[in-house]
Design a protein around this motif. Structure first.
Motif, PDB file in Angstrom:
ATOM      1  N   LEU A  60     -10.110 -47.398  -8.580  1.00 38.57           N
ATOM      2  CA  LEU A  60     -10.501 -45.991  -8.655  1.00 38.57           C
ATOM      3  C   LEU A  60     -10.893 -45.608 -10.080  1.00 38.57           C
ATOM      4  CD1 LEU A  60      -7.647 -44.514  -6.443  1.00 38.57           C
ATOM      5  CD2 LEU A  60     -10.078 -44.589  -5.827  1.00 38.57           C
ATOM      6  N   PHE A  61     -12.099 -45.105 -10.226  1.00 42.11           N
ATOM      7  CA  PHE A  61     -12.607 -44.639 -11.516  1.00 42.11           C
ATOM      8  C   PHE A  61     -12.904 -43.143 -11.415  1.00 42.11           C
ATOM      9  CE2 PHE A  61     -13.571 -49.101 -11.240  1.00 42.11           C
ATOM     10  CZ  PHE A  61     -13.408 -49.589 -12.533  1.00 42.11           C
ATOM     11  N   SER A  62     -12.542 -42.392 -12.432  1.00 40.63           N
ATOM     12  CA  SER A  62     -12.797 -40.951 -12.392  1.00 40.63           C
ATOM     13  C   SER A  62     -12.648 -40.360 -13.787  1.00 40.63           C
ATOM     14  CB  SER A  62     -11.817 -40.256 -11.433  1.00 40.63           C
ATOM     15  OG  SER A  62     -12.061 -38.859 -11.396  1.00 40.63           O
ATOM     16  N   ASN A  63     -13.336 -39.230 -14.019  1.00 44.79           N
ATOM     17  CA  ASN A  63     -13.094 -38.476 -15.241  1.00 44.79           C
ATOM     18  C   ASN A  63     -11.970 -37.455 -15.035  1.00 44.79           C
ATOM     19  OD1 ASN A  63     -14.608 -36.910 -13.496  1.00 44.79           O
ATOM     20  ND2 ASN A  63     -16.087 -36.221 -15.029  1.00 44.79           N
ATOM     21  N   ASP A  64     -11.285 -37.554 -13.899  1.00 43.67           N
ATOM     22  CA  ASP A  64     -10.104 -36.737 -13.621  1.00 43.67           C
ATOM     23  C   ASP A  64      -9.071 -37.624 -12.913  1.00 43.67           C
ATOM     24  OD1 ASP A  64      -8.225 -34.797 -13.067  1.00 43.67           O
ATOM     25  OD2 ASP A  64      -9.636 -33.393 -12.126  1.00 43.67           O
ATOM     26  N   PRO A  65      -8.521 -38.617 -13.622  1.00 47.21           N
ATOM     27  CA  PRO A  65      -7.647 -39.604 -12.975  1.00 47.21           C
ATOM     28  C   PRO A  65      -6.383 -39.001 -12.370  1.00 47.21           C
ATOM     29  CG  PRO A  65      -7.611 -39.863 -15.372  1.00 47.21           C
ATOM     30  CD  PRO A  65      -8.721 -38.914 -15.056  1.00 47.21           C
ATOM     31  N   ALA A  66      -5.859 -37.931 -12.949  1.00 46.65           N
ATOM     32  CA  ALA A  66      -4.648 -37.308 -12.399  1.00 46.65           C
ATOM     33  C   ALA A  66      -4.933 -36.735 -11.017  1.00 46.65           C
ATOM     34  CB  ALA A  66      -4.135 -36.223 -13.343  1.00 46.65           C
ATOM     35  N   TRP A  67      -6.089 -36.087 -10.860  1.00 42.95           N
ATOM     36  CA  TRP A  67      -6.449 -35.515  -9.556  1.00 42.95           C
ATOM     37  C   TRP A  67      -6.641 -36.638  -8.534  1.00 42.95           C
ATOM     38  CZ3 TRP A  67     -10.101 -35.920  -5.823  1.00 42.95           C
ATOM     39  CH2 TRP A  67     -10.168 -34.891  -4.881  1.00 42.95           C
ATOM     40  N   VAL A  68      -7.282 -37.698  -8.942  1.00 40.59           N
ATOM     41  CA  VAL A  68      -7.518 -38.820  -8.036  1.00 40.59           C
ATOM     42  C   VAL A  68      -6.198 -39.439  -7.590  1.00 40.59           C
ATOM     43  CG1 VAL A  68      -8.414 -41.184  -7.953  1.00 40.59           C
ATOM     44  CG2 VAL A  68      -9.834 -39.339  -8.851  1.00 40.59           C
ATOM     45  N   ARG A  69      -5.291 -39.618  -8.523  1.00 35.04           N
ATOM     46  CA  ARG A  69      -3.986 -40.209  -8.199  1.00 35.04           C
ATOM     47  C   ARG A  69      -3.245 -39.378  -7.155  1.00 35.04           C
ATOM     48  NH1 ARG A  69      -1.915 -39.892 -12.935  1.00 35.04           N
ATOM     49  NH2 ARG A  69      -0.842 -37.934 -12.510  1.00 35.04           N
ATOM     50  N   ASP A  70      -3.372 -38.052  -7.249  1.00 33.71           N
ATOM     51  CA  ASP A  70      -2.626 -37.159  -6.354  1.00 33.71           C
ATOM     52  C   ASP A  70      -3.342 -36.870  -5.044  1.00 33.71           C
ATOM     53  OD1 ASP A  70      -0.687 -36.983  -8.303  1.00 33.71           O
ATOM     54  OD2 ASP A  70      -1.441 -35.106  -9.150  1.00 33.71           O
ATOM     55  N   ASN A  71      -4.658 -37.088  -4.997  1.00 37.02           N
ATOM     56  CA  ASN A  71      -5.423 -36.625  -3.841  1.00 37.02           C
ATOM     57  C   ASN A  71      -6.179 -37.697  -3.057  1.00 37.02           C
ATOM     58  OD1 ASN A  71      -5.409 -33.421  -3.919  1.00 37.02           O
ATOM     59  ND2 ASN A  71      -5.552 -34.152  -6.050  1.00 37.02           N
ATOM     60  N   ILE A  72      -6.457 -38.834  -3.631  1.00 37.36           N
ATOM     61  CA  ILE A  72      -7.167 -39.883  -2.900  1.00 37.36           C
ATOM     62  C   ILE A  72      -6.142 -40.729  -2.149  1.00 37.36           C
ATOM     63  CG2 ILE A  72      -8.660 -41.898  -3.055  1.00 37.36           C
ATOM     64  CD1 ILE A  72     -10.125 -39.306  -3.597  1.00 37.36           C
ATOM     65  N   LYS A  73      -6.082 -40.542  -0.851  1.00 37.14           N
ATOM     66  CA  LYS A  73      -5.149 -41.278   0.008  1.00 37.14           C
ATOM     67  C   LYS A  73      -5.957 -42.094   1.006  1.00 37.14           C
ATOM     68  CE  LYS A  73      -1.867 -38.848  -1.991  1.00 37.14           C
ATOM     69  NZ  LYS A  73      -1.002 -39.470  -3.031  1.00 37.14           N
ATOM     70  N   LEU A  74      -5.930 -43.389   0.856  1.00 34.50           N
ATOM     71  CA  LEU A  74      -6.681 -44.271   1.739  1.00 34.50           C
ATOM     72  C   LEU A  74      -5.784 -45.415   2.183  1.00 34.50           C
ATOM     73  CD1 LEU A  74      -9.937 -44.508  -0.408  1.00 34.50           C
ATOM     74  CD2 LEU A  74      -9.720 -43.274   1.748  1.00 34.50           C
ATOM     75  N   ASP A  75      -6.100 -45.963   3.354  1.00 33.55           N
ATOM     76  CA  ASP A  75      -5.342 -47.096   3.874  1.00 33.55           C
ATOM     77  C   ASP A  75      -5.857 -48.370   3.207  1.00 33.55           C
ATOM     78  OD1 ASP A  75      -3.744 -48.801   5.313  1.00 33.55           O
ATOM     79  OD2 ASP A  75      -5.041 -48.783   7.098  1.00 33.55           O
TER      80      ASP A  75
END
Length: 289
Positions: A200-215
Motif C-alpha cells: 500500500l502506497f499513499s500520501n496519507d498512510p495513516a488513513w490507509v492503515r485505518d480504512n483499507i480493509k481487504l481480504d
C-alpha cells in the motif's frame, strides 16, 4: 551556430514532471534539438519541488536568460505570448492526445500536462534509459525492495492529500472509491492465478492503515515523504503488478515496471468533474475498471 532547442515547462508533482519531460524529449529527438527545462515554477511558494534530478534524464534546467519572459513580467510576457516567435508558445489544446505535437518543429516552448504515452510512443526504449534512477536503492527502501521481490506482489496506490484538502483538486479529480480497489485486486488474482501481497502506497498512510480493509496480506509502505517520492515510484515499479489511482504518480510507477506479464489496473473514472476527459490517459493493455 546555436543548436536548435525545445523548452518544456515543468509544473506539478513528479508524475506531471515526468510527462512534461517525456513529451519534450520526444519533440527534441525528432528535431535533433537540445531539451531545456523551465523549472521557474518551483519557488518558495510552491508546494511541489523539482524532482527530475533523481533520474538519468538527457536535459538540463535552463538559465533565466535562456527562457521567455515569466508572468512576473506581465508586459513582456503578454508581448511574447501575442507576438513572440522564438521560442514559439505551444499549449496543450485538450487533455487527450494532441496530434499536432507529433509534427511540431524545434524552437518551441511546450506548456501543458501531455498525459498520454502516445506523445512518446516512438522513443519508449530511450525513455527507459532516461528514467533509470541515478542513485542505487538503499536503507529501508532496499529492504522493502527485497521483500517485494520475494513476490508475488502488487502495488496499490491511494491518492489523498490535495485530492481531499484542496477544493479545486477535489472537484477536478476526487478520490477513488474502495470498491475500485476491491475489484482491481480480484482482477489481478483472476488473471495472474496468484494471491499477491498488497503493498500500500499513499500520501496519507495513516488513513490507509485505518480504512483499507481487504481480504489479502497488506503491507503499508510508509518509508518516504514528499522529498523522497521517487523512492516510492521505484518500489511500485518493482512489484509484479500495479493497481493505480487516478494519479500520474502511480501511472509512472506502473509504466516503469519492466515486467512483460504485469497486470495494471486504472480507474475508469479518472476525473470527478464531468467537464474533464482524457481518453488517451492509459496505454494499450491496461485495464480500466
Amino acid at each position: 551556430m546555436t543548436k536548435a532547442r525545445v523548452i518544456s515547462r515543468l509544473h506539478g508533482g513528479l508524475g506531471n514532471q515526468l510527462f512534461q519531460y517525456a513529451v519534450g524529449r520526444a519533440v527534441a529527438l525528432r528535431n535533433g534539438a537540445e531539451l531545456l527545462l523551465d523549472a521557474r515554477h518551483f519557488n518558495g511558494d510552491n508546494s511541489f519541488q523539482y524532482d527530475l534530478g533523481h533520474f538519468a534524464i538527457q536535459a538540463r534546467v535552463a538559465a533565466e536568460d535562456e527562457l521567455p519572459p515569466a508572468k512576473n513580467r506581465p508586459l513582456a510576457y503578454a508581448w511574447w505570448r501575442k507576438f513572440g516567435r522564438s521560442p514559439r508558445f505551444v499549449r496543450e489544446q485538450k487533455l487527450g492526445f494532441n496530434e499536432r505535437i507529433d509534427g511540431i518543429g524545434a524552437d518551441c516552448y511546450l506548456h501543458g500536462y501531455f498525459q498520454s504515452q502516445r506523445y512518446f510512443d516512438d522513443i519508449v526504449p530511450t525513455l527507459w534509459s532516461d528514467l533509470s534512477f541515478r542513485e542505487p536503492i538503499g536503507g529501508e527502501n532496499a529492504r522493502m525492495g527485497e521483500r517485494i521481490r520475494t513476490g508475488p506482489s502488487v502495488s496499490m496506490h491511494v491518492r489523498r492529500g490535495d485530492y481531499i484538502t484542496n477544493s479545486k483538486a477535489q472537484a477536478a479529480h476526487g478520490s477513488t472509491e474502495l470498491a475500485y480497489y476491491q475489484r482491481a485486486l480480484e482482477e489481478v488474482r483472476a488473471r495472474s492465478g496468484q494471491d499477491p501481497v498488497v503493498y500500500l502506497f499513499s500520501n496519507d498512510p495513516a488513513w490507509v492503515r485505518d480504512n483499507i480493509k481487504l481480504d489479502a496480506e497488506l503491507v503499508p509502505v510508509a518509508i518516504n515523504d514528499g522529498s523522497t517520492a521517487h523512492e516510492d515510484l521505484r518500489l511500485m515499479s518493482l512489484c509484479d503488478h500495479n493497481i493505480i489511482a487516478n494519479s500520474t504518480f502511480s501511472w509512472w510507477g506502473a509504466w516503469l515496471n519492466p515486467s512483460h506479464s504485469k497486470i495494471v489496473t486504472a480507474p475508469q473514472q479518472w476525473f470527478a468533474s464531468p467537464k474533464l476527459s482524457n481518453p488517451d490517459i492509459t496505454p494499450p493493455g491496461w485495464l480500466r475498471l
